[in-house]
Motif scaffolding. Sequence first.
Motif, PDB file in Angstrom:
ATOM      1  N   TYR A 131       0.837  -1.212   0.000  1.00 19.39           N
ATOM      2  CA  TYR A 131       0.000   0.000   0.000  1.00 19.39           C
ATOM      3  C   TYR A 131       0.874   1.265   0.000  1.00 19.39           C
ATOM      4  CZ  TYR A 131      -3.761   3.272   1.034  1.00 19.39           C
ATOM      5  OH  TYR A 131      -4.657   4.324   0.974  1.00 19.39           O
ATOM      6  N   LEU A 132       1.962   1.240   0.754  1.00 19.72           N
ATOM      7  CA  LEU A 132       2.821   2.442   0.789  1.00 19.72           C
ATOM      8  C   LEU A 132       3.513   2.677  -0.560  1.00 19.72           C
ATOM      9  CD1 LEU A 132       4.310   2.380   4.411  1.00 19.72           C
ATOM     10  CD2 LEU A 132       2.353   3.676   3.552  1.00 19.72           C
ATOM     11  N   GLU A 133       3.823   1.577  -1.253  1.00 18.28           N
ATOM     12  CA  GLU A 133       4.385   1.747  -2.614  1.00 18.28           C
ATOM     13  C   GLU A 133       3.335   2.414  -3.513  1.00 18.28           C
ATOM     14  OE1 GLU A 133       5.469  -2.244  -3.748  1.00 18.28           O
ATOM     15  OE2 GLU A 133       7.174  -2.237  -2.359  1.00 18.28           O
ATOM     16  N   TYR A 134       2.095   1.981  -3.330  1.00 18.67           N
ATOM     17  CA  TYR A 134       0.975   2.575  -4.093  1.00 18.67           C
ATOM     18  C   TYR A 134       0.846   4.065  -3.750  1.00 18.67           C
ATOM     19  CZ  TYR A 134      -4.026   3.685  -4.815  1.00 18.67           C
ATOM     20  OH  TYR A 134      -5.220   4.287  -5.156  1.00 18.67           O
ATOM     21  N   VAL A 135       0.933   4.372  -2.451  1.00 20.43           N
ATOM     22  CA  VAL A 135       0.802   5.768  -2.008  1.00 20.43           C
ATOM     23  C   VAL A 135       1.880   6.632  -2.675  1.00 20.43           C
ATOM     24  CG1 VAL A 135       1.057   7.300   0.010  1.00 20.43           C
ATOM     25  CG2 VAL A 135      -0.334   5.237   0.189  1.00 20.43           C
ATOM     26  N   GLU A 136       3.093   6.124  -2.692  1.00 22.23           N
ATOM     27  CA  GLU A 136       4.190   6.904  -3.293  1.00 22.23           C
ATOM     28  C   GLU A 136       3.941   7.163  -4.777  1.00 22.23           C
ATOM     29  OE1 GLU A 136       7.423   4.421  -1.872  1.00 22.23           O
ATOM     30  OE2 GLU A 136       8.077   6.077  -0.567  1.00 22.23           O
ATOM     31  N   LYS A 157       8.556  10.338   4.174  1.00 22.28           N
ATOM     32  CA  LYS A 157      10.025  10.127   4.214  1.00 22.28           C
ATOM     33  C   LYS A 157      10.511   9.675   5.594  1.00 22.28           C
ATOM     34  CE  LYS A 157      12.738  12.227   0.712  1.00 22.28           C
ATOM     35  NZ  LYS A 157      12.157  13.277  -0.071  1.00 22.28           N
ATOM     36  N   GLY A 158      11.238   8.566   5.629  1.00 24.63           N
ATOM     37  CA  GLY A 158      11.812   8.084   6.872  1.00 24.63           C
ATOM     38  C   GLY A 158      10.838   7.350   7.785  1.00 24.63           C
ATOM     39  N   HIS A 159       9.581   7.276   7.420  1.00 26.74           N
ATOM     40  CA  HIS A 159       8.584   6.687   8.332  1.00 26.74           C
ATOM     41  C   HIS A 159       8.132   5.288   7.946  1.00 26.74           C
ATOM     42  CE1 HIS A 159       8.220  10.335  10.563  1.00 26.74           C
ATOM     43  NE2 HIS A 159       7.762  11.034   9.541  1.00 26.74           N
ATOM     44  N   GLU A 201       1.288  11.337  -8.862  1.00 27.63           N
ATOM     45  CA  GLU A 201       0.162  11.720  -9.738  1.00 27.63           C
ATOM     46  C   GLU A 201      -0.647  12.880  -9.139  1.00 27.63           C
ATOM     47  OE1 GLU A 201      -2.290   8.263 -10.509  1.00 27.63           O
ATOM     48  OE2 GLU A 201      -0.533   7.059 -11.024  1.00 27.63           O
ATOM     49  N   GLY A 202      -0.265  13.303  -7.918  1.00 30.72           N
ATOM     50  CA  GLY A 202      -0.931  14.474  -7.330  1.00 30.72           C
ATOM     51  C   GLY A 202      -2.021  14.152  -6.315  1.00 30.72           C
ATOM     52  N   HIS A 203      -2.111  12.886  -5.894  1.00 30.39           N
ATOM     53  CA  HIS A 203      -3.131  12.553  -4.882  1.00 30.39           C
ATOM     54  C   HIS A 203      -2.674  13.013  -3.496  1.00 30.39           C
ATOM     55  CE1 HIS A 203      -5.956  10.097  -7.303  1.00 30.39           C
ATOM     56  NE2 HIS A 203      -4.900   9.983  -8.082  1.00 30.39           N
ATOM     57  N   ASP A 204      -3.647  13.192  -2.610  1.00 29.86           N
ATOM     58  CA  ASP A 204      -3.390  13.763  -1.297  1.00 29.86           C
ATOM     59  C   ASP A 204      -2.919  12.695  -0.290  1.00 29.86           C
ATOM     60  OD1 ASP A 204      -3.798  16.014   0.656  1.00 29.86           O
ATOM     61  OD2 ASP A 204      -5.127  14.497   1.514  1.00 29.86           O
ATOM     62  N   LEU A 205      -1.811  12.984   0.379  1.00 28.39           N
ATOM     63  CA  LEU A 205      -1.230  11.988   1.295  1.00 28.39           C
ATOM     64  C   LEU A 205      -2.182  11.668   2.463  1.00 28.39           C
ATOM     65  CD1 LEU A 205       1.315  10.299   2.073  1.00 28.39           C
ATOM     66  CD2 LEU A 205       2.021  12.236   3.478  1.00 28.39           C
ATOM     67  N   ILE A 211       2.588  11.545  10.248  1.00 29.46           N
ATOM     68  CA  ILE A 211       2.915  11.562   8.812  1.00 29.46           C
ATOM     69  C   ILE A 211       1.974  12.517   8.076  1.00 29.46           C
ATOM     70  CG2 ILE A 211       2.894  10.136   6.706  1.00 29.46           C
ATOM     71  CD1 ILE A 211       3.762   7.761   8.527  1.00 29.46           C
ATOM     72  N   ILE A 212       0.704  12.454   8.450  1.00 30.88           N
ATOM     73  CA  ILE A 212      -0.277  13.331   7.784  1.00 30.88           C
ATOM     74  C   ILE A 212       0.061  14.793   8.096  1.00 30.88           C
ATOM     75  CG2 ILE A 212      -2.729  14.001   7.693  1.00 30.88           C
ATOM     76  CD1 ILE A 212      -3.437  11.030   8.177  1.00 30.88           C
ATOM     77  N   LYS A 213       0.419  15.039   9.371  1.00 29.43           N
ATOM     78  CA  LYS A 213       0.745  16.416   9.771  1.00 29.43           C
ATOM     79  C   LYS A 213       1.986  16.934   9.027  1.00 29.43           C
ATOM     80  CE  LYS A 213       0.889  19.091  13.932  1.00 29.43           C
ATOM     81  NZ  LYS A 213       1.500  19.039  15.238  1.00 29.43           N
ATOM     82  N   GLU A 214       2.992  16.077   8.980  1.00 31.25           N
ATOM     83  CA  GLU A 214       4.235  16.468   8.274  1.00 31.25           C
ATOM     84  C   GLU A 214       4.044  16.526   6.767  1.00 31.25           C
ATOM     85  OE1 GLU A 214       7.732  14.063   8.953  1.00 31.25           O
ATOM     86  OE2 GLU A 214       7.407  14.177  11.112  1.00 31.25           O
TER      87      GLU A 214
END
Length: 323
Positions: free
Chosen positions: A263-268, A311-313, A273-277, A304-307
């Motif tokens: 899922y995190l690979e998908y998120v990256e 990266k690094g998490h 593509e401009g989707h919201d973290l 992570i959402i706040k930052e």
Amino acid sequence: MVKESAHKFCIAPMMQYTDLHDRYLLRLISKNVFLYTEMISTGSLVYGKCFNQLEFNDEEHPVGVQLGGSDINDLVECSKKCEQYGYDEINLNVGCPSDRVQKGKFGACLMLEPELVKDCLGNMSNAVQVPVSIKCRLGIDDNESYEFLYNFISIVKESGINIFIIHARNGILKGLSPRQNRNIPPLKYDYVYRLKKDFPDLEIILNGGIKTIDETSEHLKKVDGVMIGRSAYENPYMLRKIENDFYKNDSTGRSKKEILKIYLEYVEKKLIEGHDLGRMMKHLFGLSRGDKFAKTFRIKILEIIKENSLKGHKKELEDLLIY
Ligand SMILES: Cc1cc2nc3c(=O)[nH]c(=O)nc-3n(C[C@H](O)[C@H](O)[C@H](O)COP(=O)(O)O)c2cc1C
């Protein structure tokens, strides 16, 4: 014995929750459950031209799109568009009680207009090859009798559709918020069981308040399928057990750590593509449900959402899941 249905286990459409990212996550856990989009109003497609709402990932199949509307021409146009996009089913929302939706004359208030619903669904099915379905309530306001529901279904089934998803409680249009409407009107599962007996040829899918695998098994003795919303969102890994128990299929038996990694690979990829973290990360909250470090895992996601950066998490998150 009820015959096997493609809708044996469905995930409920939920605005702000079951977006394309959440559906991607759920599909990593279960290969077979039937997924639905959030409700998309025909107005926003026909007049707002917001077609990005129809975007979904190839991996999501089988996935149905849910439309909200009551204008036959608009519904037909949107159904065609949704079919072109590749959806496996088109569902009409006849259960949403919100003020906004009532003003637009669609959603739960259509329970009082079975002839119109029949015409909408009939025209939609004639316009597309994929199945068309309905998600409705038992009734609205003080129309609480089984006869009201029976009459509604008798008329609507004349449209030719045969997939009926029933949220087993009334919608109260005045005085209750949408949230209260999902909790306060009492659940009447017996009405839905009775429907299956009275209309054995229809695929009847029961929704509302289902929390456990045991409850699911009990309902499946009486109806063709169940639909679960909040419990599956709060604990997405329950789908692993659903997959094993109801589809006898362990081939997608990924561990939580594996799911997180993919899922995190998908998120990256989606970030590029401009989707919201934040929108993508919030769906992970429930993945650690029941684990020793569940709370720390959720706090980490909030960080992570706040930052607004992963990266690094990634490793830290993985280490907080126990398997
Ligand atoms: C946040 C939220 C958003 C929802 N949005 C929709 C929607 O877009 N369309 C719909 O038919 N139902 C919607 N629902 C209702 C669910 O699909 C479902 O009928 C309801 O939550 C009862 O099922 P559950 O007890 O398993 O959650 C929503 C529910 C929630 C909690």
